[in-house]
Design an enzyme around this catalytic site. Structure first.
Site, PDB file in Angstrom:
ATOM      1  N   GLY A 209       0.950  -1.444  -0.200  1.00 29.12           N
ATOM      2  CA  GLY A 209       0.069   0.344   0.068  1.00 29.12           C
ATOM      3  C   GLY A 209       0.906   1.322  -0.133  1.00 29.12           C
ATOM      4  O   GLY A 209       1.496   0.866   0.502  1.00 29.12           O
ATOM      5  N   PRO A 210      -0.023   2.411  -0.046  1.00 23.85           N
ATOM      6  CA  PRO A 210       1.185   3.435  -0.300  1.00 23.85           C
ATOM      7  C   PRO A 210       1.397   4.130   0.685  1.00 23.85           C
ATOM      8  O   PRO A 210       1.103   3.290   2.226  1.00 23.85           O
ATOM      9  CB  PRO A 210      -0.039   4.774  -0.944  1.00 23.85           C
ATOM     10  N   GLY A 214      -0.267   2.931   7.410  1.00 23.03           N
ATOM     11  CA  GLY A 214      -0.630   1.945   8.432  1.00 23.03           C
ATOM     12  C   GLY A 214       0.087   1.177   7.963  1.00 23.03           C
ATOM     13  O   GLY A 214      -0.320  -0.094   8.883  1.00 23.03           O
ATOM     14  N   LYS A 215       0.775   0.587   7.552  1.00 24.63           N
ATOM     15  CA  LYS A 215       1.670  -0.990   7.059  1.00 24.63           C
ATOM     16  C   LYS A 215       2.427  -1.044   8.120  1.00 24.63           C
ATOM     17  O   LYS A 215       2.480  -2.396   9.162  1.00 24.63           O
ATOM     18  CB  LYS A 215       2.165  -0.862   5.991  1.00 24.63           C
ATOM     19  N   HIS A 433     -16.286   9.645 -14.603  1.00 28.82           N
ATOM     20  CA  HIS A 433     -15.672   8.230 -15.218  1.00 28.82           C
ATOM     21  C   HIS A 433     -14.866   7.303 -14.868  1.00 28.82           C
ATOM     22  O   HIS A 433     -15.030   6.251 -16.026  1.00 28.82           O
ATOM     23  CB  HIS A 433     -14.008   9.363 -15.476  1.00 28.82           C
ATOM     24  N   GLU A 434     -15.150   6.492 -13.134  1.00 29.01           N
ATOM     25  CA  GLU A 434     -15.356   5.599 -12.786  1.00 29.01           C
ATOM     26  C   GLU A 434     -17.273   4.638 -13.083  1.00 29.01           C
ATOM     27  O   GLU A 434     -16.455   3.568 -13.810  1.00 29.01           O
ATOM     28  CB  GLU A 434     -14.684   5.664 -11.105  1.00 29.01           C
ATOM     29  N   ASP A 510      -6.083   5.001 -19.879  1.00 30.94           N
ATOM     30  CA  ASP A 510      -7.821   3.930 -20.760  1.00 30.94           C
ATOM     31  C   ASP A 510      -6.837   3.472 -22.107  1.00 30.94           C
ATOM     32  O   ASP A 510      -7.108   3.274 -22.818  1.00 30.94           O
ATOM     33  CB  ASP A 510      -8.808   4.625 -20.376  1.00 30.94           C
TER      34      ASP A 510
HETATM   35  P1  ADP Z   1       3.425   2.583   6.344  1.00 29.65           P
HETATM   36  O1  ADP Z   1       4.242   1.850   7.583  1.00 29.65           O
HETATM   37  O2  ADP Z   1       2.214   2.625   5.816  1.00 29.65           O
HETATM   38  O3  ADP Z   1       3.830   3.366   5.735  1.00 29.65           O
HETATM   39  P2  ADP Z   1       2.349   3.710   9.435  1.00 29.65           P
HETATM   40  O4  ADP Z   1       2.473   2.890   9.602  1.00 29.65           O
HETATM   41  O5  ADP Z   1       3.699   4.034   9.342  1.00 29.65           O
HETATM   42  O6  ADP Z   1       2.479   3.779   8.176  1.00 29.65           O
HETATM   43  O7  ADP Z   1       1.783   4.716   9.126  1.00 29.65           O
HETATM   44  C1  ADP Z   1       2.616   6.342  10.277  1.00 29.65           C
HETATM   45  C2  ADP Z   1       1.438   6.523  11.775  1.00 29.65           C
HETATM   46  O8  ADP Z   1       0.174   7.291  10.798  1.00 29.65           O
HETATM   47  C3  ADP Z   1       0.995   5.783  12.352  1.00 29.65           C
HETATM   48  O9  ADP Z   1       2.106   5.614  13.547  1.00 29.65           O
HETATM   49  C4  ADP Z   1      -0.238   6.068  12.519  1.00 29.65           C
HETATM   50  O10 ADP Z   1      -0.405   7.473  13.713  1.00 29.65           O
HETATM   51  C5  ADP Z   1      -0.812   6.303  11.876  1.00 29.65           C
HETATM   52  N1  ADP Z   1      -1.918   5.959  10.197  1.00 29.65           N
HETATM   53  C6  ADP Z   1      -1.228   5.486   9.475  1.00 29.65           C
HETATM   54  N2  ADP Z   1      -2.239   4.659   9.509  1.00 29.65           N
HETATM   55  C7  ADP Z   1      -3.598   4.533  10.233  1.00 29.65           C
HETATM   56  C8  ADP Z   1      -4.459   3.932   9.627  1.00 29.65           C
HETATM   57  N3  ADP Z   1      -5.198   3.119   9.569  1.00 29.65           N
HETATM   58  N4  ADP Z   1      -5.422   4.183  11.230  1.00 29.65           N
HETATM   59  C9  ADP Z   1      -4.798   4.573  12.849  1.00 29.65           C
HETATM   60  N5  ADP Z   1      -3.659   5.107  12.330  1.00 29.65           N
HETATM   61  C10 ADP Z   1      -2.928   5.232  11.355  1.00 29.65           C
HETATM   62 ZN    ZN Z   2     -10.158   5.865 -17.133  1.00 24.45          ZN
END
Ligand code: ADP
Ligand code: ZN
Ligand code: MG
Length: 628
Positions: A209-210, A214-215, A433-434, A510
């Site tokens: 994911g971008p 929250g990864k 569009h979508e 597209d």
């Molecule tokens: P990634 O690893 O995807 O780049 P992070 O997990 O490091 O992102 O996210 C950074 C911070 O942003 C987290 O510590 C949290 O505070 C906040 N955050 C990001 N995604 C979420 C989410 N889905 N729910 C709650 N807080 C989030």
């Molecule tokens: Zn399109």
């Protein structure tokens, strides 16, 4: 390396800290002991002492390292007076004393009892151990690692029982990913339940994911929920200056992990080591990275089912660049999409982060969520903090809605440089569009089922997207299906034409794909009646030509080349007409779905199926023209 001796429970850390405190106390005592014992004799300047010696007033002298203690001659039977002075490095002193007939000796200071001797032997190791433990405890908390770990794995270890334990409750807006990861937690908690019936526990889960969605947070939450140690290391930390360090770090990391199993190894930025080996092109490989990658593959193959439960979680925002060997079964065979949150997801995330600040009564998190499409979780966390800072600057006790409004502007300004945040008009165009893609896709064959429409910007390229899942694995496609795919690709642009009577630049990708597909129908699949079943495309793309300029054709006459162009154009035009027709005949539904989409930003699942189920199929005439 000390991390493997990492105490499992905070009790050990408390003991370590007590040790540290006690040894510190002893050290202080030791420093002050001489002072305490020395408080007996009266201190005098050295010059006075020398003077007294020369005058013959001194009877006995005890010369120590730091102190000279002496008695004056007493005429009567009074108790002798004792004086002390601090010695100066003076080689003449013994001579002088001898001359004056003073009794002298170089005695060790009286404070040096067996007790203090023992202390001086015991305290330094104690202090050392205390400091060691202290740094370990800090390292475990995610703080800076001590200098003790040079050359070894730099993994930070988060151990169960940390005060700031992260659970799924701290993550919001990524429900699908959470559902998938709950299963991983089950694996970690009760591995026996799975191994007992012969199920293989997944070794690797890739979070895709971008940035900022929250990864990392999710990975920590998995560890927190399962109550297992969490080793975290970033892919870029593996690849360092020295060749061979990377692979030895991987080895070391897994060695530690196996000792602490069940546990989680989290590799952030996997793409830093996992880049496709073939993508190195002519310039030769990056040996260090390749070795590191190979070591990682070896390690992942190394621990078999039934072995210690080590689950490797990894995160990347560029899954397409990963080496395919990493994605094979037994490695990162599970991929979990961690996408940007939708409206209600954003509201939930705001709620989590708003708990940390004092909110005014007028704050409407829903309204804030509505104004922040495209924000990832990290952006929202940043937004809340930014608003709190503004409130403090404005001398407010609580964060007000207007602070949020101002903060949004600031964060958006920052984000606009990095990625896109759409304005209202753009959002509307993207929505139509979508929906256009989705509706045409629903009515033509050759497409998977439309599962999700979203106008949340995703990645760099797309402003919105329509997700189609194949209903079954397809290896062969017939002409009608290919034409259906082309029409679907043109559906987006067609919707813009139908609704706004104008075209934006948003459809260029597209069009590129539709044209490529049509060209392949003609030049590779022999689907054109005019040109017949001939392959006009060269078999293999040459490595040297790159792949920027479409499919290289074999040498053909000018006439043939023209005919190919005409055929391609015909196919695309027909598909375009078909798409336009579908959308014109279902204009009301197009409006309805787009309006709905603008409101919720995402439509998926049952709701989407029932909406798309209302599409009226095309009248006979157009269907005929398609088939021809
Ligand atoms: P990634 O690893 O995807 O780049 P992070 O997990 O490091 O992102 O996210 C950074 C911070 O942003 C987290 O510590 C949290 O505070 C906040 N955050 C990001 N995604 C979420 C989410 N889905 N729910 C709650 N807080 C989030
Ligand atoms: Zn399109
Ligand atoms: Mg991260």
């Amino acid at each position: 390396m000390p991390i493997k001796e990492q105490p499992k429970s905070p009790r050990f850390r408390i003991i370590a800290n007590i040790l540290l405190a006690v040894s510190g106390l002893f050290l202080l005592l030791n420093l002050f002991l001489p002072g305490l014992f020395a408080s007996g004799p009266t201190g005098v300047p050295y010059s006075l002492f020398i003077h007294q010696v020369q005058e013959g007033e001194v009877s006995r002298v005890s010369v120590g390292q730091n102190q000279i203690i002496y008695q004056l001659k007493t005429e009567n039977a009074e108790p002798p007076q004792v004086f002390a002075t601090t010695p100066i490095f003076d080689l003449e002193l013994p001579k002088l004393l001898e001359q004056k007939g003073v009794e002298f000796a170089a005695t060790p200071p009286p404070k040096n009892t067996w007790f203090t001797t023992l202390l001086s032997w015991v305290i330094p190791p104690l202090i050392f151990i205390g400091i060691w433990q202290f740094f370990l405890a800090r390292g475990a908390g995610g703080g800076p690692q001590g200098a003790l770990s040079i050359g070894k794995s730099k993994a930070k270890v988060y151990v169960e029982g940390e005060s700031a334990k992260i659970t799924f409750a701290d993550v919001a807006g990524v429900e699908e990913a959470k559902t998938e990861l709950v299963e991983i937690v089950d694996f970690l908690k009760t591995p026996a339940r799975f191994t007992q019936i012969g199920a293989r526990i997944p070794k690797g889960v890739l979070l895709v994911g971008p940035p900022g969605t929250g990864k990392t947070l999710l990975a920590k939450a998995v560890a927190g929920e399962a109550g297992v140690p969490f080793f975290s290391i970033s892919g870029s930390e593996f690849v360092e200056l020295f060749v061979g360090v990377g692979s030895s770090r991987v080895r070391d990391l897994f060695e530690q992990a196996k000792k602490q199993a069940p546990c989680i190894v989290f590799i952030d930025e996997l793409d830093a080591i996992g880049k496709s080996r073939s993508s190195n092109g002519f310039y030769g490989g990056n040996d260090e990275r390749e070795q590191t990658l190979n070591q990682l593959l070896t390690e992942m193959d190394g621990f078999a089912a039934g072995d210690a439960t080590v689950i490797v979680l990894a995160a990347t925002n560029r899954p397409e660049s990963l080496d395919s060997a990493l994605l094979r079964p037994g490695r990162f065979d599970r991929q979990v999409l961690v996408d940007r949150p939708d409206l209600s997801g954003r509201e939930a995330i705001l709620k989590i982060h708003a708990q940390k600040v004092k909110l005014g009564d007028d704050v409407d998190l829903r309204a804030i969520a509505t104004r922040t499409p495209g924000f990832a979780g990290a952006d929202l966390a940043n937004l809340v903090n930014e608003a709190a800072l503004l409130a403090a600057r404005n001398m407010r006790e609580r964060v007000a809605q207007e602070d949020f409004a101002e903060a949004i502007e600031r964060v958006v300004a920052g984000l606009e440089k990095k990625s896109r945040v759409m304005n209202e008009t753009e959002k509307k165009i993207v929505a139509y569009h979508e929906v256009g893609h989705a509706m045409v896709g629903a009515l033509t064959t050759g497409n998977g089922r439309v599962e999700k429409i979203s106008i949340i910007p995703r990645g760099m390229a797309a402003l919105g997207y329509t997700l189609q899942l194949p209903t079954e694995d397809r290896f062969l496609m017939n002409e009608e299906e290919l034409r259906g795919q082309i029409a679907t690709l043109l559906g987006g642009r067609s919707a813009e034409e139908v609704v706004f009577n104008s075209i934006t630049t948003g459809a260029s990708n597209d069009l590129q794909r539709a044209t490529d597909l049509a060209e392949r129908m003609v030049t590779a699949y022999g689907m054109s009646k005019v040109l017949g079943p001939l392959a006009y495309q060269q078999g293999q793309q040459s490595m040297f030509l790159g792949n920027g300029g479409g499919n290289p054709r074999r040498a053909v006459s000018e006439d043939t080349s023209k005919a190919i162009d005409n055929e391609v154009k015909e196919i695309v035009e027909t598909a375009h007409e078909q798409a336009l027709e579908i959308l014109r005949q279902n204009r009301d539904l197009l409006e309805a779905i787009a309006t709905q989409l603008l409101e919720t930003e995402v439509i998926e699942g049952e709701k989407l199926h029932s909406l798309l189920g209302q599409i009226k199929p095309l009248a006979k005439t157009t269907a005929d023209s398609v088939a021809s």
